[in-house]
Each structure stands twice: as C-alpha cells, then as structure tokens.
Motif scaffolding. Sequence first.
Motif, PDB file in Angstrom:
ATOM      1  N   ALA A 156      -6.026   7.703 -16.960  1.00  0.00           N
ATOM      2  CA  ALA A 156      -4.635   7.046 -15.859  1.00  0.00           C
ATOM      3  C   ALA A 156      -5.683   6.984 -15.099  1.00  0.00           C
ATOM      4  O   ALA A 156      -5.959   8.108 -13.564  1.00  0.00           O
ATOM      5  CB  ALA A 156      -3.587   7.902 -15.751  1.00  0.00           C
ATOM      6  N   THR A 157      -5.570   5.755 -13.672  1.00  0.00           N
ATOM      7  CA  THR A 157      -5.558   5.387 -12.325  1.00  0.00           C
ATOM      8  C   THR A 157      -4.701   5.841 -11.604  1.00  0.00           C
ATOM      9  O   THR A 157      -3.193   5.728 -12.021  1.00  0.00           O
ATOM     10  CB  THR A 157      -6.558   3.715 -12.740  1.00  0.00           C
ATOM     11  N   LEU A 158      -4.798   5.153 -10.463  1.00  0.00           N
ATOM     12  CA  LEU A 158      -3.990   4.510  -9.196  1.00  0.00           C
ATOM     13  C   LEU A 158      -2.677   3.680  -9.500  1.00  0.00           C
ATOM     14  O   LEU A 158      -1.490   4.207  -9.253  1.00  0.00           O
ATOM     15  CB  LEU A 158      -5.001   4.557  -7.738  1.00  0.00           C
ATOM     16  N   THR A 159      -2.760   3.022 -10.257  1.00  0.00           N
ATOM     17  CA  THR A 159      -1.629   2.200 -10.737  1.00  0.00           C
ATOM     18  C   THR A 159      -0.725   3.175 -10.957  1.00  0.00           C
ATOM     19  O   THR A 159       0.288   2.621 -11.233  1.00  0.00           O
ATOM     20  CB  THR A 159      -2.094   0.737 -11.503  1.00  0.00           C
ATOM     21  N   ALA A 160      -1.189   3.753 -12.435  1.00  0.00           N
ATOM     22  CA  ALA A 160      -0.153   4.483 -13.258  1.00  0.00           C
ATOM     23  C   ALA A 160       0.406   5.815 -12.510  1.00  0.00           C
ATOM     24  O   ALA A 160       1.379   5.961 -12.667  1.00  0.00           O
ATOM     25  CB  ALA A 160      -1.399   5.183 -14.365  1.00  0.00           C
ATOM     26  N   PHE A 161      -0.501   6.019 -11.269  1.00  0.00           N
ATOM     27  CA  PHE A 161       0.205   6.440 -10.485  1.00  0.00           C
ATOM     28  C   PHE A 161       1.608   6.488 -10.339  1.00  0.00           C
ATOM     29  O   PHE A 161       2.275   6.578  -9.551  1.00  0.00           O
ATOM     30  CB  PHE A 161      -1.195   7.305  -9.905  1.00  0.00           C
ATOM     31  N   ILE A 162       1.040   5.250  -9.312  1.00  0.00           N
ATOM     32  CA  ILE A 162       2.089   4.788  -8.864  1.00  0.00           C
ATOM     33  C   ILE A 162       3.197   4.518  -9.704  1.00  0.00           C
ATOM     34  O   ILE A 162       4.757   4.392  -9.873  1.00  0.00           O
ATOM     35  CB  ILE A 162       2.244   2.879  -7.847  1.00  0.00           C
ATOM     36  N   ALA A 163       2.922   3.640 -10.495  1.00  0.00           N
ATOM     37  CA  ALA A 163       4.028   3.431 -11.587  1.00  0.00           C
ATOM     38  C   ALA A 163       4.751   4.984 -12.262  1.00  0.00           C
ATOM     39  O   ALA A 163       5.763   4.393 -12.384  1.00  0.00           O
ATOM     40  CB  ALA A 163       3.440   2.981 -13.176  1.00  0.00           C
ATOM     41  N   SER A 164       4.627   5.869 -12.163  1.00  0.00           N
ATOM     42  CA  SER A 164       4.616   7.400 -12.344  1.00  0.00           C
ATOM     43  C   SER A 164       5.879   7.410 -11.601  1.00  0.00           C
ATOM     44  O   SER A 164       6.948   8.220 -11.655  1.00  0.00           O
ATOM     45  CB  SER A 164       3.630   8.246 -12.808  1.00  0.00           C
ATOM     46  N   TYR A 165       5.509   6.596 -10.408  1.00  0.00           N
ATOM     47  CA  TYR A 165       7.045   6.659  -9.493  1.00  0.00           C
ATOM     48  C   TYR A 165       8.076   5.926  -9.641  1.00  0.00           C
ATOM     49  O   TYR A 165       8.564   6.166  -8.814  1.00  0.00           O
ATOM     50  CB  TYR A 165       6.446   7.367  -7.843  1.00  0.00           C
ATOM     51  N   SER A 166       7.718   4.898  -9.384  1.00  0.00           N
ATOM     52  CA  SER A 166       8.349   4.021  -9.842  1.00  0.00           C
ATOM     53  C   SER A 166       9.981   4.369 -10.955  1.00  0.00           C
ATOM     54  O   SER A 166      10.639   3.422 -10.644  1.00  0.00           O
ATOM     55  CB  SER A 166       7.325   2.688 -10.584  1.00  0.00           C
ATOM     56  N   SER A 167       9.677   4.265 -12.238  1.00  0.00           N
ATOM     57  CA  SER A 167      10.306   4.718 -13.221  1.00  0.00           C
ATOM     58  C   SER A 167      11.215   5.384 -12.989  1.00  0.00           C
ATOM     59  O   SER A 167      12.634   4.885 -12.778  1.00  0.00           O
ATOM     60  CB  SER A 167       9.579   4.217 -14.188  1.00  0.00           C
ATOM     61  N   PRO A 168      10.665   6.811 -13.416  1.00  0.00           N
ATOM     62  CA  PRO A 168      12.340   7.491 -13.371  1.00  0.00           C
ATOM     63  C   PRO A 168      12.325   7.811 -11.698  1.00  0.00           C
ATOM     64  O   PRO A 168      13.700   7.969 -11.332  1.00  0.00           O
ATOM     65  CB  PRO A 168      11.064   8.984 -13.601  1.00  0.00           C
ATOM     66  N   GLU A 169      11.532   7.244 -10.544  1.00  0.00           N
ATOM     67  CA  GLU A 169      12.354   7.754  -9.111  1.00  0.00           C
ATOM     68  C   GLU A 169      12.287   6.801  -8.554  1.00  0.00           C
ATOM     69  O   GLU A 169      12.028   6.932  -7.491  1.00  0.00           O
ATOM     70  CB  GLU A 169      11.385   8.855  -8.128  1.00  0.00           C
ATOM     71  N   GLY A 170      13.283   5.681  -9.313  1.00  0.00           N
ATOM     72  CA  GLY A 170      13.191   4.188  -8.638  1.00  0.00           C
ATOM     73  C   GLY A 170      13.296   4.420  -7.395  1.00  0.00           C
ATOM     74  O   GLY A 170      13.141   3.427  -6.346  1.00  0.00           O
ATOM     75  N   LEU A 171      14.587   5.215  -7.324  1.00  0.00           N
ATOM     76  CA  LEU A 171      15.403   5.275  -5.920  1.00  0.00           C
ATOM     77  C   LEU A 171      14.789   5.761  -4.785  1.00  0.00           C
ATOM     78  O   LEU A 171      15.246   5.456  -3.377  1.00  0.00           O
ATOM     79  CB  LEU A 171      16.746   5.906  -6.828  1.00  0.00           C
ATOM     80  N   PHE A 172      13.993   6.473  -5.894  1.00  0.00           N
ATOM     81  CA  PHE A 172      13.144   7.095  -3.852  1.00  0.00           C
ATOM     82  C   PHE A 172      12.684   6.448  -3.581  1.00  0.00           C
ATOM     83  O   PHE A 172      11.010   6.567  -3.264  1.00  0.00           O
ATOM     84  CB  PHE A 172      12.515   8.794  -4.421  1.00  0.00           C
ATOM     85  N   TRP A 173      12.887   5.145  -2.280  1.00  0.00           N
ATOM     86  CA  TRP A 173      12.028   4.571  -1.950  1.00  0.00           C
ATOM     87  C   TRP A 173      10.603   4.918  -0.726  1.00  0.00           C
ATOM     88  O   TRP A 173       9.519   4.564  -0.912  1.00  0.00           O
ATOM     89  CB  TRP A 173      12.836   3.506  -0.849  1.00  0.00           C
ATOM     90  N   ALA A 174      11.304   5.926  -0.663  1.00  0.00           N
ATOM     91  CA  ALA A 174       9.454   6.948   0.544  1.00  0.00           C
ATOM     92  C   ALA A 174       8.407   7.389   0.111  1.00  0.00           C
ATOM     93  O   ALA A 174       7.545   6.761   0.254  1.00  0.00           O
ATOM     94  CB  ALA A 174      10.170   7.657   1.313  1.00  0.00           C
TER      95      ALA A 174
END
Lengths: 332, 275
Positions: free
Chosen positions: B223-241
């Motif tokens: 997994a690359t950095l795009t996957a790294f971002i994605a891993s934050y976006s789906s389960p923790e989508g509300l944690f903007w910071a």
Amino acid sequence: MGKIHLEKVNKCFGDIEVIPSIDLEIEDGEFVVFVGPSGCGKSTLLRLIAGLEDLTSGKIFINGQDVSNSAPAKRQLAMVFQSYALYPHMTVYKNIAFPLKMAGIDKSEIDKKVKAAAKVLNLTDYLERTPGQLSGGQRQRVAIGRAIVRQPSAFLFDEPLSNLDAALRVNMRVEITDLHKQLKRTMIYVTHDQVEAMTMADRIVVLQAGNVEQFGTPLDIYNNPINKFVAGFIGSPKMNFISVHDAKQLGAFEIGIRPEHMNISKTEGRWRGVVTVAEHLGSDTFLHVKTEGIGTIVTRGDGELNINYGDIVYVTPNLNKIYRFNEKGLSF
Amino acid sequence: MARKITIQHQLGFTLLAWFLGLLMFFPIFWMILTSFKTEIDAIASPPLVVFSVTLENYIEVLSRSNYLKFFSNSVIIAGGSTLLALVVAIPSAWAMAFSPTRHTKNVLMWMLSTKMMPPVGVLVPIYLSLKYMGLLDTRFGLTIIMMLINLPIIIWMLYTYFKEIPSEILEASRMDGAKLWQEIIFVLLPMALPGIASTMLLNIILAWNEAFWTLNLTAANAATLTAFIASYSSPEGLFWAKLSAASTMAIAPILILGWFSQKQLVTGLTFGAVK
C-alpha cells in the motif's frame, strides 16, 4: 583505397522512384561532384553510398567489397553534412574525438590525432568551446575535422557550403580543394552550385530526375555537353537556346550559344535588340537583350562595355562555338 | 501591428493570475491549516482562521500507522515504474521519431486511446491476472501496472522531444561509427536530457498520486500513501484534522519535489507549444 562502384543502383520511396538505375565508377583519390537541380536525387545518391538510406535494388562496392547491406559505420566513409550536424553537447575537442572514441582508440592516441587535425584546420584555440559558441565557418571546419581525423577511405560532402556567406564559401572551397590535394583521398561532393562543381571537381556527375546525364571532366562537360539539359545547367549565365529559323539555317533543330561566345556591337551585327537589363560587374558586363525574332538573349562581355538600359545593340554569335541539338535535345 | 500592453493590462493580468493561483492553492492551504487544528476547531462553523496550533494530529497519525512503510512503497513504486517505463519508452520513442513508417501516427493514437478507457473496465481481468501470477499486493506487481498505465504518456512526451532533435546529428554519429546503443547513450540522451527529466518528474507525480489501482490491488504489504490517506477517510471520515494531517504528510514529499523542479516541469508541459 577508395574506389567506389555503383551497379544498377535503384531507390524508391514508397511508390515514387527517385533513382531509376545508376551505374557509376569512381576512381581512388578522385574528387567527384554530383551536381543537378534540387530534387534530382543527388543527395539521395550520396546517402545511399553512405548507407544512411537502404537500396531498393542494385549494388554498391567500395574497394571491390559489396557494402550494399552494410551499416554506415562498416563502410569506412566520413560525411560532412549541410547543417554541420555537430554534437551540440560536446566541446570541439570531443566532437572531433568522437569517431576515434567509437573506434576504441586509446586516449593518448586520440589526443594526438585531435590536436593534429585541429592544427590543420586552425581550430587549436577553440577546442574547449561548444559548437554554439562558434561561427558558421568554424563549425564547418569542426565538421571537416571530425571527418578527416579517422582517415576514412572516402569523404562524402552533402552541400557543405550552402549555409555560409559568399566570401566564406569561396575560402572554404579553396580549403576543401587543398585538403583533397593533401589527403589524396576519394571525395564525393554534392552541390547545386555549378561554380563549385566546375572549380573543385576532377570529374562531374550531372544528374537530372535520378539519372546520370553526363559524367566527365569539368571542361569536357562545358565544351561538349551531351544534351540540352547539361548545356543549360553548366555555365553561368545560362546558355541561350534558339529554335527559330536561325537554327535551321545553321543546320540544327535548336542551337545553343553561351553568353560569353557572342560579340556585342553598337553599330552592326546579326541580331538587333534593346538592352532590358545591364549588369555591370566591373570584370564583366552581362546584358539581357530583347531582340526581334529570337526573343531575349543574355550576353557576357569582358570588362566594362558602357552599354546601359534602353540602348540599341547588335549581337553576333561566334559560329565556331555554337552547340547544335536535334529534336530530342541531344547534341550532335 | 504589435498590441500595446499598458500598465493597466499588466496589472489586470497579474491580479487575475494571482487570483487563479490562490484559488487553486486554497484547498491545499486549508488542508495544511486544518492539520494543525484540534478536531473541535476543525469542524467549527464558521471556520476558524485564528486558532491554537497543535501537533497532536501528526503525533496521533504517526503513532497509529506506519507512515514510513507507506512512504517507502510510494517511492519504490513511483520511482521504479518511472525508470522501468523510460527503459521501454526511450527505444520506442526513438524508433517512432527517427524511423517513422506509414503507421507510426496510428500506433501513437492507439497508445493514447488506451488512456481514454475507464480503468474500471479492465479491473477484473487485471486483478485476476495479478492474482494468478501471485503479484497481488506486491510492490513489483504494482510497479509493473503503474508503468503500463503511464507508458503511453511517457512515449508521447519523449516522442515530441525526440522529434525536435535533427536526425542529421544521429546520422552523423552513425557515420562516425557509433553502434545503436552508443548513438542512444552518447548522442540522443544527452541532447534530450531536459525532456527526459521533465517526463520523469511528471510521471513520478502521476504515479505518486495514483489511487484507483493502488487501492484495488494492494492491501497491507504494497500500500502506498494514497492508500494511507484512504485508510483515514472511510472509517474516520469525521476526524477532519487527522485526515488533513495524513494527507499533508502524503503530499509533502511530492510537493517539495515539484517545488524544486518547477522550471523543468513547466518546460516539459509546454514543450513544442511555443517555439
């Protein structure tokens, strides 16, 4: 060393036949000039000899060896291009050294040869410069240096002087002729400039539409052109052609008279006409004379003739120097 | 007649350029700003411009996931696919630029046409192929895919650059006795170096930002950095910071690379357009 023999050389680009069939025998050490109007196939013929274009059919022999399918590098030829084609990212030294480096010669030997070539061509002070920092004449010298350093069996020149100004062109013409005398190698030189052809060549090949019209020494071609095309192409200003009754009187379908073979008088002569253009070169005077009956003819007189635009003159051809052509344009 | 360029014109253009530049930069700026906010400040409405700076998001993101692993995967896949693509693209662009045939233009169009197809159309066959070859979720598999995806663009760019090089210079090298590889290494490449450099940069950026294939063909290992971002976006989508902090860390390397090579990039993208 550098004998080049072409046998039924044929070249087509797609459906277009550029060179129908050429047989040519160039002797070792000879300076041969390919001359002809643009599009006559002279550069293509040179590139075929170089190996930069593939033959469609026919054979090329260098020193008796069939090189028809050999890569350019295998043919032991060196070429000077019209655009110089120097390596812009390399210094003059590296440009000249490049063919030696490719041949796997060791560094000290390369150094010696590059410096020797630079000395011959007056480039010693410029060895560390890049081509971009040189003038046109210097660049052309580097291109020649790159060609001579490897001591090939023949040199090919593709209109090498056409990017230079007139004065420099005359200088380089002499330099190349001198170089030929020094190196005694076969040189094939392509040009559309018949003055270059006449002054430099041992023998000239006159080409038209991919065919050899005539192959001979410059003076032979000048004095005995085989047909109307060669007669008109070699010589400056161009030969005058006359096909009206004057020609019949002289026993030909058409006659040709060189501008220098005519006598100009203000009082009497064979053809009367008005001067429409007078070019005073000091050494020569070129007159364009609009005559009654035979059209405009161009004459060339020695020195200053004091004849100007609008003057009435009489032109008389030197009947011993007339060229006669038949209906097919062949001379007889 | 030359157009008169007045001070007003110049001022107008400058303002417009700045406006557009800032407009495009704003999302990045806002993301970086948000990454230094607390979660509460990040979702405040109206948005806060003045806030107390905190590094807790970065600490949290770094402690929760292995950033270095994603980073190294990105470097290896983006860099590796670019180098591999150049090895394939340089000879093919050379062949098309200097020995064109009647079909060269068609081949180029065909290559480009592969970029017009939605990638999802070939997802299943590619996924299965990689699965059978045992290359799913491997850096090698993804490097190959990434190289193939960007190859048409690389060949096109190199072709355009090579076209600008006078073929007489290459012919001269042939006359001078250079073999094919010597002609390419000693003559063609040095002359095309600026073009190759900008092609490389552009391709690294494209591969770095690629998300579709990375997300579909990798899991834990490659997994690359795009996957790294994605891993934050789906389960923790509300944690903007935290998402912003992760994104900032993902784009920072390429942003820095781009910043230092912007001159090369601009020449690369506008090459041949003006001469």
